[in-house]
Scaffold this motif. Structure first.
Motif, PDB file in Angstrom:
ATOM      1  N   VAL A 165      13.103   7.767 -12.026  1.00 47.33           N
ATOM      2  CA  VAL A 165      11.885   7.852 -12.840  1.00 47.33           C
ATOM      3  C   VAL A 165      11.068   9.107 -12.524  1.00 47.33           C
ATOM      4  O   VAL A 165       9.975   9.295 -13.057  1.00 47.33           O
ATOM      5  N   GLY A 166      11.622   9.944 -11.619  1.00 43.95           N
ATOM      6  CA  GLY A 166      10.999  11.248 -11.354  1.00 43.95           C
ATOM      7  C   GLY A 166       9.727  11.188 -10.530  1.00 43.95           C
ATOM      8  O   GLY A 166       8.799  11.969 -10.740  1.00 43.95           O
ATOM      9  N   ILE A 167       9.661  10.230  -9.585  1.00 41.28           N
ATOM     10  CA  ILE A 167       8.438  10.148  -8.767  1.00 41.28           C
ATOM     11  C   ILE A 167       8.769  10.192  -7.275  1.00 41.28           C
ATOM     12  O   ILE A 167       8.083   9.547  -6.470  1.00 41.28           O
ATOM     13  N   THR A 168       9.798  10.940  -6.916  1.00 46.43           N
ATOM     14  CA  THR A 168      10.170  11.041  -5.496  1.00 46.43           C
ATOM     15  C   THR A 168       8.988  11.528  -4.665  1.00 46.43           C
ATOM     16  O   THR A 168       8.817  11.105  -3.521  1.00 46.43           O
ATOM     17  N   ASP A 169       8.170  12.409  -5.249  1.00 49.26           N
ATOM     18  CA  ASP A 169       7.027  12.960  -4.506  1.00 49.26           C
ATOM     19  C   ASP A 169       5.929  11.933  -4.246  1.00 49.26           C
ATOM     20  O   ASP A 169       5.031  12.163  -3.439  1.00 49.26           O
ATOM     21  N   ARG A 220      17.499   1.674   1.414  1.00 47.69           N
ATOM     22  CA  ARG A 220      16.944   3.041   1.406  1.00 47.69           C
ATOM     23  C   ARG A 220      17.591   3.878   0.310  1.00 47.69           C
ATOM     24  O   ARG A 220      16.918   4.655  -0.374  1.00 47.69           O
ATOM     25  N   ALA A 221      18.892   3.676   0.107  1.00 47.45           N
ATOM     26  CA  ALA A 221      19.588   4.417  -0.956  1.00 47.45           C
ATOM     27  C   ALA A 221      19.034   4.025  -2.326  1.00 47.45           C
ATOM     28  O   ALA A 221      18.850   4.864  -3.208  1.00 47.45           O
ATOM     29  N   ARG A 222      18.750   2.728  -2.475  1.00 42.79           N
ATOM     30  CA  ARG A 222      18.219   2.257  -3.766  1.00 42.79           C
ATOM     31  C   ARG A 222      16.804   2.787  -4.018  1.00 42.79           C
ATOM     32  O   ARG A 222      16.430   3.055  -5.155  1.00 42.79           O
ATOM     33  N   ILE A 223      16.030   2.906  -2.935  1.00 41.65           N
ATOM     34  CA  ILE A 223      14.672   3.472  -3.095  1.00 41.65           C
ATOM     35  C   ILE A 223      14.802   4.911  -3.605  1.00 41.65           C
ATOM     36  O   ILE A 223      14.154   5.302  -4.584  1.00 41.65           O
ATOM     37  N   ASP A 224      15.675   5.689  -2.926  1.00 48.80           N
ATOM     38  CA  ASP A 224      15.875   7.095  -3.327  1.00 48.80           C
ATOM     39  C   ASP A 224      16.291   7.175  -4.790  1.00 48.80           C
ATOM     40  O   ASP A 224      15.754   7.965  -5.569  1.00 48.80           O
ATOM     41  N   GLU A 225      17.265   6.327  -5.131  1.00 48.26           N
ATOM     42  CA  GLU A 225      17.825   6.367  -6.484  1.00 48.26           C
ATOM     43  C   GLU A 225      16.765   5.998  -7.535  1.00 48.26           C
ATOM     44  O   GLU A 225      16.597   6.708  -8.533  1.00 48.26           O
ATOM     45  N   ALA A 226      16.037   4.892  -7.276  1.00 47.53           N
ATOM     46  CA  ALA A 226      15.058   4.410  -8.266  1.00 47.53           C
ATOM     47  C   ALA A 226      13.919   5.420  -8.444  1.00 47.53           C
ATOM     48  O   ALA A 226      13.520   5.714  -9.573  1.00 47.53           O
ATOM     49  N   GLY A 228      -0.312   5.872 -15.665  1.00 47.80           N
ATOM     50  CA  GLY A 228       1.068   6.256 -15.979  1.00 47.80           C
ATOM     51  C   GLY A 228       1.955   6.238 -14.750  1.00 47.80           C
ATOM     52  O   GLY A 228       3.102   5.766 -14.791  1.00 47.80           O
ATOM     53  N   GLU A 229       1.412   6.751 -13.643  1.00 47.97           N
ATOM     54  CA  GLU A 229       2.196   6.771 -12.397  1.00 47.97           C
ATOM     55  C   GLU A 229       2.475   5.352 -11.911  1.00 47.97           C
ATOM     56  O   GLU A 229       3.570   5.041 -11.433  1.00 47.97           O
ATOM     57  N   PRO A 233       0.800  -1.233   0.000  1.00 48.13           N
ATOM     58  CA  PRO A 233       0.000   0.000   0.000  1.00 48.13           C
ATOM     59  C   PRO A 233       0.833   1.283   0.000  1.00 48.13           C
ATOM     60  O   PRO A 233       0.256   2.359   0.031  1.00 48.13           O
ATOM     61  N   VAL A 234       2.150   1.165  -0.002  1.00 43.20           N
ATOM     62  CA  VAL A 234       2.984   2.369  -0.028  1.00 43.20           C
ATOM     63  C   VAL A 234       4.044   2.189  -1.126  1.00 43.20           C
ATOM     64  O   VAL A 234       4.649   1.116  -1.239  1.00 43.20           O
ATOM     65  N   VAL A 235       4.256   3.238  -1.910  1.00 37.98           N
ATOM     66  CA  VAL A 235       5.171   3.157  -3.050  1.00 37.98           C
ATOM     67  C   VAL A 235       6.568   2.713  -2.617  1.00 37.98           C
ATOM     68  O   VAL A 235       7.183   1.836  -3.223  1.00 37.98           O
ATOM     69  N   GLU A 236       7.089   3.296  -1.520  1.00 38.28           N
ATOM     70  CA  GLU A 236       8.473   2.972  -1.140  1.00 38.28           C
ATOM     71  C   GLU A 236       8.620   1.494  -0.760  1.00 38.28           C
ATOM     72  O   GLU A 236       9.672   0.893  -0.992  1.00 38.28           O
ATOM     73  N   ASP A 237       7.556   0.889  -0.206  1.00 38.90           N
ATOM     74  CA  ASP A 237       7.619  -0.540   0.127  1.00 38.90           C
ATOM     75  C   ASP A 237       7.653  -1.387  -1.138  1.00 38.90           C
ATOM     76  O   ASP A 237       8.311  -2.424  -1.194  1.00 38.90           O
ATOM     77  N   GLU A 238       6.910  -0.923  -2.122  1.00 44.44           N
ATOM     78  CA  GLU A 238       6.891  -1.621  -3.409  1.00 44.44           C
ATOM     79  C   GLU A 238       8.295  -1.621  -4.018  1.00 44.44           C
ATOM     80  O   GLU A 238       8.775  -2.648  -4.504  1.00 44.44           O
TER      81      GLU A 238
END
Lengths: 240, 256
Positions: A133-137, A123-129, A149-150, A102-107
């Motif tokens: 793809v431009g979806i940090t927000d 955590r670094a890989r989550i930030d990087e990935a 699309g998202e 249910p949360v993008v970062e867990d996915e």
């Protein structure tokens, strides 16, 4: 001489014994730092070909295959799926099916967690990935409440976080808006520069600009495509 | 004070919520007298309210079953003899005091279980998986829990979509006779099962291709740690259990 990361030779597939082959005599080599595109009309077997190249067929799905597929010189039918996953990432055309947290970062973290990486590395890989793809927000958003699309970008990020050397994008740009496509095309170019081998399956001729080699899968044969749209059953408009 | 910030509520450790829910629902199963179930219902509603459960929504999700529960309560009231007659026809006792107590107990028990279970819906499924994993429950099992939590609403959506597609084609279910309705629902089942199986297969491919079971162990970028307020929830659970068990052992509670 560059090492071929993925090689298919004389590859063929049919859904069941005795049925006509969906494709046959497919020869394909993915080299590091190169983008290969495959186009073809709907139903020509592009997704099935991706499944054969990634070992999903025959390891997870049924069907009859012949010929050979090797990943870094090792036949896929002698590999286990987790071993393939450490080398090859695949973004499918239906991103919804692959999202379950249910949360993008867990996915995005799911893959690196399976690879037993240390929490700071994950955590670094989550930030990087997400950044790639431009979806940090969207990090703390529920993926199931995002647009198509998202969701596709989240699915891509969740594969990129595995740092695969081979990346298969099965119509992974199809649901993106203009900005999303631009981001993804820039990402593909960046990944190519880092030595990844990328296979891009697309319906859209506009995506071919980033490809080093383009093939067309039509009538069961994979052949080089040189912009000859007459060979494409519906022409460039029909391909879109 | 009842916090209503969902982010704050999600910060409760799901294991603490699980302990509370297990305590309450176990008591509801073990004791079937309104003297226990009535205060337990009150505590459950308070807890549910505290954790931000939308109680009406939880009850409405089982609204079609509510009539079954009420019917069960009425059947118990009618067919359980004993005590004084509350309602009698021609000298035959239809509803007795014992039967009435049984009937009320059944309804209260179900309400307690449903409302307490709804507390778990306020926890992030990923946290539930993480919490269970930290309790050393194998990840394959905890992951299945997460997948089930994901799939249940998906199946409902799928059923609603198929129904809507049917209605868009001009089928007005409410005007059809029961027999035709059943036939339509049967036809509805095939695409529903086919879609769910297809989704399950795609999901399993996605999971496998992302290295699931690549190693016997896996790591996590999260680590749940009990905070003082989680200990507060656990202490409350213990108090609730003791509040029922001690009077029971001191024979302060009726046996049935």
């Amino acid at each position: 001489m560059m090492e071929t990361l993925l090689c298919a030779s004389g590859l063929g597939f049919r859904f069941r014994p005795g049925a006509p082959p969906l494709f046959d005599e497919v020869d394909l080599a993915l080299q590091p730092g190169q983008v290969t595109a495959i186009i073809g009309p709907s139903g020509s077997g592009k997704t099935t070909l991706c499944h054969c190249l990634s070992g999903i067929i025959p390891l997870l799905r049924g069907g009859e295959t012949w010929g050979s597929v090797t990943i870094k010189g090792k036949p896929v039918d002698q590999m286990r799926i987790p071993e393939i996953a450490r080398n090859l990432g695949m973004v499918s055309q239906d991103p919804e099916a692959g999202l379950f947290f249910p949360v993008v970062e867990d996915e995005v973290a799911f893959g690196p967690e399976n690879l037993c990486l240390e929490p700071p590395v994950i955590r670094a890989r989550i930030d990087e990935a997400l950044g790639n793809v431009g979806i940090t927000d969207l990090r703390l958003r529920n993926p199931h409440r995002l647009s198509g699309g998202e969701k596709q970008l989240v699915a891509t990020a969740s594969v990129l976080s595995l740092h695969p050397e081979i990346l298969i994008l099965d119509e992974a740009l199809s649901q993106l808006d203009g900005r999303g496509r631009w981001m993804m095309e820039r990402l593909i170019l960046r990944l190519r520069a880092t030595g990844k081998a990328i296979l891009m399956v697309t319906h859209d001729p506009n995506h071919l600009d980033v490809a080093d080699h383009t093939f067309i899968l039509s009538n069961g044969r994979l052949s080089p495509f040189h912009g000859d749209w007459a060979a494409f059953p519906a022409g460039p408009e029909g391909a879109c | 004070m009842i916090p209503n910030d969902s982010a704050t509520l999600q910060h409760f450790d799901p294991r603490a919520k699980l302990i509370l829910v297990l305590s309450i629902s176990s008591l509801a199963v073990a004791f079937n007298h309104p003297i226990v179930l009535l205060p337990l219902s009150a505590v459950t509603f308070l807890a549910a309210r505290f954790f931000g459960v939308q109680i009406l929504r939880a009850m409405s999700s089982i609204r079609r079953l509510l009539w079954v529960f009420v019917a069960m309560g009425m059947i118990q009231s009618v067919f359980t003899p004993g005590g004084e007659a509350v309602l009698a026809v021609g000298g035959i006792s239809l509803v007795s005091t014992v039967g009435l107590v049984r009937g009320v107990s059944i309804i209260l028990r179900i309400v307690v279980i449903v409302v307490s279970a709804a507390i778990m819906t306020t926890a992030n499924p990923r946290d539930i998986v993480q919490g269970l994993s930290q309790w050393r429950i194998p990840y394959e099992i905890t992951f299945m829990v997460a997948v089930v939590l994901r799939f249940l609403p998906l199946m409902r959506e799928e059923a609603e979509d198929t129904l809507t597609a049917l209605q868009l084609r001009g089928v007005r279910l409410e005007t059809l006779p029961l027999r035709t309705k059943i036939r339509i629902y049967r036809h509805l089942l095939y695409p529903l099962i086919a879609n769910v199986l297809s989704r399950a297969e795609k999901m399993s491919i996605s999971v496998e291709m992302r290295g699931f079971r690549a190693y016997p162990q896996r790591t996590s970028h999260r680590n749940l740690v009990f905070s003082p307020r989680d200990y507060g929830v656990i202490a409350t659970s213990i108090l609730i259990v003791m509040g029922v068990l001690l009077p029971y052992y001191w024979n302060w509670l009726p046996t049935s």
